[in-house]
Write an enzyme that holds these catalytic residues in place. Structure first.
Site, mmCIF file in Angstrom:
data_model
loop_
_atom_site.group_PDB
_atom_site.id
_atom_site.type_symbol
_atom_site.label_atom_id
_atom_site.label_comp_id
_atom_site.label_asym_id
_atom_site.label_seq_id
_atom_site.Cartn_x
_atom_site.Cartn_y
_atom_site.Cartn_z
ATOM 1 N N HIS A 1 2.895 16.489 -0.549
ATOM 2 C CA HIS A 1 3.396 15.122 -0.594
ATOM 3 C C HIS A 1 4.188 14.841 -1.864
ATOM 4 O O HIS A 1 5.179 14.106 -1.830
ATOM 5 C CB HIS A 1 2.209 14.157 -0.491
ATOM 6 C CG HIS A 1 2.578 12.712 -0.566
ATOM 7 N ND1 HIS A 1 3.405 12.094 0.355
ATOM 8 C CD2 HIS A 1 2.227 11.740 -1.460
ATOM 9 C CE1 HIS A 1 3.537 10.819 0.046
ATOM 10 N NE2 HIS A 1 2.838 10.578 -1.061
ATOM 11 N N TYR B 1 -0.692 -2.702 -1.300
ATOM 12 C CA TYR B 1 -1.082 -2.162 -0.001
ATOM 13 C C TYR B 1 -1.452 -3.279 0.975
ATOM 14 O O TYR B 1 -1.159 -3.174 2.176
ATOM 15 C CB TYR B 1 -2.257 -1.195 -0.162
ATOM 16 C CG TYR B 1 -1.825 0.218 -0.484
ATOM 17 C CD1 TYR B 1 -1.681 1.168 0.515
ATOM 18 C CD2 TYR B 1 -1.557 0.599 -1.793
ATOM 19 C CE1 TYR B 1 -1.289 2.460 0.233
ATOM 20 C CE2 TYR B 1 -1.155 1.889 -2.096
ATOM 21 C CZ TYR B 1 -1.024 2.816 -1.080
ATOM 22 O OH TYR B 1 -0.626 4.099 -1.370
ATOM 23 N N ASP C 1 7.167 7.578 -1.215
ATOM 24 C CA ASP C 1 5.912 6.932 -0.868
ATOM 25 C C ASP C 1 6.073 5.408 -0.989
ATOM 26 O O ASP C 1 6.937 4.835 -0.339
ATOM 27 C CB ASP C 1 4.812 7.494 -1.768
ATOM 28 C CG ASP C 1 3.405 7.065 -1.390
ATOM 29 O OD1 ASP C 1 2.815 7.727 -0.522
ATOM 30 O OD2 ASP C 1 2.906 6.076 -1.958
ATOM 31 N N ARG C 2 5.276 4.720 -1.818
ATOM 32 C CA ARG C 2 5.418 3.264 -1.943
ATOM 33 C C ARG C 2 6.826 2.888 -2.392
ATOM 34 O O ARG C 2 7.396 1.895 -1.923
ATOM 35 C CB ARG C 2 4.407 2.708 -2.961
ATOM 36 C CG ARG C 2 2.966 3.096 -2.740
ATOM 37 C CD ARG C 2 2.459 2.758 -1.370
ATOM 38 N NE ARG C 2 2.423 1.311 -1.153
ATOM 39 C CZ ARG C 2 2.155 0.767 0.033
ATOM 40 N NH1 ARG C 2 1.957 1.537 1.097
ATOM 41 N NH2 ARG C 2 2.125 -0.544 0.174
#
Length: 292
Positions: free
Chosen positions: A272, A212, A107-108
């Site tokens: 996820h 973000y 993810d990030r």
């Protein structure tokens, strides 16, 4: 008591002016750095890290702005750019005695890993990306009503003020929402780990939003510059994703092939949070990557 990675040593490592990262280090052997995603901390790697530590030195930091790492104020767009966060990771590895290392991110953390591999190709020997697209491709892929699944991307892309205020008004509801909807197996994140994630996110709203926000601005600019220059990932790359490309109308493997010269792309059946839902599968995939 906050959960920890059993058998790992914890330390704080300075990586930039005024910024130190909280990091867990365990095992012996060639180094593997594991970068967590949202809305998590390094704890998301607890199963995979323990598995890999039998053969490797495993390094699990909290990213800048997350967990117990420092959370500098967003002075400008560079503070939480993936380029800056990538430099943190290279500095961390060097401080621990590793000029070259394998890198896996979720993810990030996968976006930080991607940028680290592009900016520091001599440092990154192998790259694994879990359930994300490169930033430039992500924004291109999001369109129409299907983009509603990424509402948080658009919320946190807004100028400073409103998104922070809205999220800080109900942080457990906001961050907990993603822990709920993104997991196929709700038992994969036990109560104590979930509580640790929520505690960490509650204390990091401004820095998470800044992370973000950077991905809707400066990170896109950096990706576009690399695409225009024809820069590609030349180390072995493994990408593991859910099959959400079909649902959103794009070919994820094709998007990744445009960036990587030596790519293995696979879909997985977990949700996820695949390092927590399918840790043996993820550890095996990382071992297979390191053997290439």
């Amino acid at each position: 008591m906050t959960p920890v990675l059993t058998g790992f040593d914890y330390r704080r490592v300075p990586v930039a002016d005024g910024v130190s990262l909280n990091v867990a280090v365990g095992g012996t052997g060639s180094p593997v750095v594991l970068l967590h995603g949202f809305p998590q901390t390094h704890l998301m790697w607890r199963h995979v890290a323990a598995d890999l530590a039998s053969e490797h030195t495993v390094i699990c930091p909290d990213l800048r702005g997350y967990g117990a790492s420092d959370k500098p104020a967003e002075a400008d767009s560079a503070t939480y750019s993936k380029r800056t966060m990538a430099a943190d990771i290279v500095a961390l590895a060097r401080a621990l005695g590793h000029e070259r290392f394998a890198l896996a991110g979720h993810d990030r953390g996968a976006l930080v890993a991607f940028r680290t591999a592009l900016d520091h190709p001599r440092a990154v020997t192998h790259l694994a990306s879990l359930d994300v697209l490169p930033t430039l491709d992500m924004w291109d892929a999001m369109h129409g009503t299907s983009a509603a699944v990424g509402f948080h991307l658009y919320l946190m892309a807004q100028p400073p003020g409103l998104p922070e205020q809205m999220i800080a008004g109900a942080p457990d509801a906001f961050f907990g929402y993603f822990l709920d909807i993104w997991a196929n197996d709700p038992d994969a994140v036990p109560a104590d780990v979930r509580a640790a994630y929520l505690d960490a996110c509650r204390a990091a709203v401004p820095s998470i939003v800044a992370d973000y926000r950077a991905s809707a601005g400066i990170d896109v600019e950096h990706d576009q510059a690399d695409r225009d220059a024809g820069n590609r990932l030349t180390m072995p790359v493994t990408v593991l994703q859910q099959d959400w490309g079909a649902a959103l109308g794009f070919d994820a493997a094709a998007l990744w092939r445009a960036w990587a010269t030596d790519l293995r792309h696979s879909t997985v059946t977990s949700g996820h949070f695949m390092a927590e839902e399918a840790p043996s599968e993820i550890a095996t995939a990382i071992r297979d990557l390191l053997a290439r």
